[in-house]
Design an enzyme around this catalytic site. Structure first.
Site, mmCIF file in Angstrom:
data_model
loop_
_atom_site.group_PDB
_atom_site.id
_atom_site.type_symbol
_atom_site.label_atom_id
_atom_site.label_comp_id
_atom_site.label_asym_id
_atom_site.label_seq_id
_atom_site.Cartn_x
_atom_site.Cartn_y
_atom_site.Cartn_z
ATOM 1 C CE LYS A 13 -2.128 -1.058 3.897
ATOM 2 N NZ LYS A 13 -1.519 -2.345 4.255
ATOM 3 N NE ARG A 88 -3.768 -1.171 9.869
ATOM 4 C CZ ARG A 88 -2.809 -0.652 9.100
ATOM 5 N NH1 ARG A 88 -2.938 0.559 8.615
ATOM 6 N NH2 ARG A 88 -1.718 -1.327 8.841
ATOM 7 N NE ARG A 127 7.774 -2.741 6.002
ATOM 8 C CZ ARG A 127 6.458 -2.557 6.067
ATOM 9 N NH1 ARG A 127 5.779 -2.176 5.010
ATOM 10 N NH2 ARG A 127 5.825 -2.796 7.201
ATOM 11 N NE ARG A 160 6.883 -0.363 9.955
ATOM 12 C CZ ARG A 160 5.751 -0.320 9.235
ATOM 13 N NH1 ARG A 160 5.741 0.258 8.047
ATOM 14 N NH2 ARG A 160 4.643 -0.852 9.697
ATOM 15 N NE ARG A 171 2.499 -4.801 10.986
ATOM 16 C CZ ARG A 171 3.544 -4.758 10.157
ATOM 17 N NH1 ARG A 171 4.691 -5.324 10.499
ATOM 18 N NH2 ARG A 171 3.439 -4.160 9.011
#
Ligand code: ADP
Ligand code: ZN
Length: 216
Positions: A13, A88, A127, A160, A171
């Site tokens: 996204k 969300r 990531r 992160r 998550r």
């Protein structure tokens, strides 16, 4: 053009929203980015957000909706926007509809980026994000020219806190229990478009660009 990008963490996204925002000249509004800025500046809001985010949980709806209300009220969002990571939850989606109708407008489309779970986990676990400018890299898929250094600004790349394996699992659970239902919410309102985000990045982008161009 008023759109939101929907989909599990790691669907891309944020990556696509940055590119679309540049190409179509409408602001990219990412609640995750706003929270991370607040966390970096160690504001009260940032401290509150951190206690949820680092564990892989959602920030409460009232806090999140307040932020979006403030952001959508700014001048640059009046001609359109790309929301990323908001709404969300169903209550957030309902409040967004209310907020926009109060501004005399409405969301055009919710674009659902879908991808297989293995792909998502591979993306999240590799990531890396620039501490300075927020640019996103991946140790295998999108490696920076110099390891640990941002191509765009020379800033330091980091993983992160919520990309740690246990937080990723949490998550995904939160996504399934709280966010996945939004697909039905927008589908029943005739506002859902599905886009395959498990294929090559440029291919997904091509599909997104067509959708956005159709809204102009
Ligand atoms: P990703 O899509 O990769 O999970 P984001 O940057 O969009 O990452 O969000 C990071 C975290 O910020 C989320 O896991 C959540 O804790 C918080 N967050 C972002 N947007 C929202 C939202 N709309 N409602 C509640 N929490 C949010
Ligand atoms: Zn950078």
């Amino acid at each position: 053009m008023r759109v939101t990008l929907l989909g599990p963490p790691g669907a891309g996204k944020g990556t696509h929203a940055v590119d679309l925002s540049r190409e179509f000249g409408v602001p990219h509004i990412s609640t995750g980015d706003i929270f991370r800025e607040e966390m970096k500046s160690e504001t009260e809001l940032g401290k509150l957000a951190r206690s949820y985010i680092d564990e892989g949980n959602l920030v409460p709806d009232d806090v999140t909706v307040d932020i979006v209300r403030g952001r959508l009220g700014k001048e640059d969002a009046s001609a359109g926007f790309i929301l990323d990571g908001f709404p969300r939850t169903i209550p957030q989606a309902e409040q967004l509809d209310g907020l926009l109708s109060g501004l005399g407008t409405a969301l055009d489309t919710a674009i659902y980026l879908f991808a297989p779970e293995e792909v998502i986990i591979q993306r999240l676990s590799g990531r890396r994000v620039c501490r300075n400018c927020g640019a996103v890299f991946h140790v295998v898929n999108i490696p920076p020219r110099r390891e640990g250094v941002c191509d765009r600004c020379g800033g330091e790349l980091y993983r992160r806190e919520d990309d740690a394996p246990e937080a990723i699992r949490q998550r995904m659970r939160q996504y399934e229990s709280k966010t996945a239902g939004l697909v039905g919410y927008y589908e029943s309102g005739g506002r859902l478009v599905r886009v395959d985000a498990g294929i090559a990045r440029q291919e997904t982008y091509r599909l997104l660009r067509e959708i956005m161009a159709g809204l102009r």
